[in-house]
Design an enzyme around this catalytic site. Structure first.
Site, PDB file in Angstrom:
ATOM      1  CB  ILE A 199      -0.915   0.029   1.241  1.00  0.00           C
ATOM      2  CG1 ILE A 199      -1.888  -1.152   1.227  1.00  0.00           C
ATOM      3  CG2 ILE A 199      -1.689   1.342   1.301  1.00  0.00           C
ATOM      4  CD1 ILE A 199      -2.730  -1.239   2.496  1.00  0.00           C
TER       5      ILE A 199
ATOM      6  CB  VAL B 228       7.052  -1.866   3.565  1.00  0.00           C
ATOM      7  CG1 VAL B 228       6.234  -2.073   2.289  1.00  0.00           C
ATOM      8  CG2 VAL B 228       8.475  -1.436   3.220  1.00  0.00           C
TER       9      VAL B 228
ATOM     10  CE  LYS C 174       4.378   2.039  10.837  1.00  0.00           C
ATOM     11  NZ  LYS C 174       3.997   3.201  11.665  1.00  0.00           N
TER      12      LYS C 174
ATOM     13  CG  ASP D 299       4.051  13.126  11.179  1.00  0.00           C
ATOM     14  OD1 ASP D 299       4.227  14.282  10.725  1.00  0.00           O
ATOM     15  OD2 ASP D 299       4.421  12.104  10.579  1.00  0.00           O
TER      16      ASP D 299
END
Length: 331
Positions: free
Chosen positions: A32, A39, A56, A161
């Protein structure tokens, strides 16, 4: 001859069909997204009737391309778990993607299993809608973002973030916040220069004290999330970064200088006075004078918008019901 460091394939570069977890419970379908430290793959959960999940995969080997501190990984797991509310229902935090499991793949890859938020990230969503959103749509998504970030703060930590790339606009039209890799306790946040430059608040850029020493005192991390949420809103309304120099769009130094000085790019003439006022309050350089999320939620521009999430269609509800029954009967 090339050195092994340049030819080595990253441990988290995994092929389609790779089985992960005990008894190969999870299977990789496709990639994705690829970030600096992980990744993310779309996968299926064989124990839950083939239900789709997000995997993940973090390369935790000593020779990883980007070495990830173990403490940072533990923090992400800690805060993502806290958002589940103890019973895994994620009730009360509808705007956050749930962590379902943590497994390892050999000794070099740690896998965080999340529910799969089907959709596109908010930046792609904005681009798909002509490069900016009208105020009504921006208000709807922003209200959901505010609720999600407030829920995080209520649990005692910050995101650090917040940005469109870390929010998914799902197929049902609702926004979900993702990626807690930089999350930190509100009372323990001390490290500065954390996050993505375009979204960093001025106090995060103030790394050195008057004597040139690295600052170690605690700062108001909740106020930093307010600032980045304001940048998020500005981008939704304009399709532009508020502190980017139009003559030097790729010059990070120029962007950071504008952030410190509070030089916000002008808004379009058709933007309402209410949202102009809200952005001014959120993008106030002094964190002591910056509006809080509680005040944001009560601002006239958001009045009546909080708590409104699109309800899934009848077809979607039937799909969810079928998936649940199939998963429970396969255990």
């Amino acid at each position: 001859m090339r050195s092994s460091s340049t030819s080595r394939r990253a441990a988290n570069d995994l092929a389609r069909g790779t089985a992960l977890g005990t008894h190969g419970r999870y299977e990789i379908v496709e990639m994705i997204n690829r970030g600096g430290t992980a990744v993310v793959y779309r996968g299926i959960d064989r124990e839950k009737g083939g239900g789709e999940i997000a995997l993940k995969c973090i390369d935790v080997s000593s020779d990883a391309r980007v070495v990830v501190p173990l403490a940072a990984v533990k923090r992400e797991i800690k805060y993502a778990t806290r958002l589940m509310g103890g019973n895994g229902s994620n009730a009360g935090v509808p705007g956050v993607v749930r962590l379902l499991n943590v497994v390892n793949h050999g000794e070099d890859v740690l896998v965080l299993v999340f529910e799969l938020a089907k959709g596109v990230d908010a930046l792609d969503y904005i681009n798909q809608h002509g490069g900016r959103l009208d105020e009504d749509e921006a208000r709807r998504l922003f209200a959901q973002l505010v609720e999600a970030v407030r829920a995080i703060h209520d649990l005692g930590f910050c995101h650090r973030d917040v940005k469109p790339e870390n929010a998914i606009v799902c197929e049902d039209g609702n926004l979900r916040l993702i990626d807690f890799g930089l999350a930190k306790g509100l009372e323990s946040a001390k490290t500065r220069a954390v996050g993505t430059p375009d979204y960093m608040s001025p106090e995060l850029l103030d790394k050195l004290d008057r004597d040139g020493k690295v600052r170690t005192e605690k700062y108001d991390a909740a106020a930093c999330d307010v600032w980045s949420s304001g940048v998020f809103l500005f981008i939704m309304l304009t399709g532009r970064y508020p502190f980017q120099d139009p003559n030097r769009p790729n010059n990070v130094k120029a962007t950071l200088q504008n952030i410190v000085k509070g030089n916000v790019a002008p808004l379009r003439v058709d933007v309402s006075d209410d949202v102009r006022d809200l952005l001014r309050c959120m993008l106030t350089p002094d964190p002591r004078k910056r509006i809080t999320l509680k005040q944001v939620a009560k601002h006239p521009w958001l009045s009546g918008s909080l708590g409104r999430r699109k309800k899934p269609s009848l077809v979607d509800r039937l799909k969810q019901s079928f998936t649940f029954r199939r998963a429970t009967t396969s255990d």
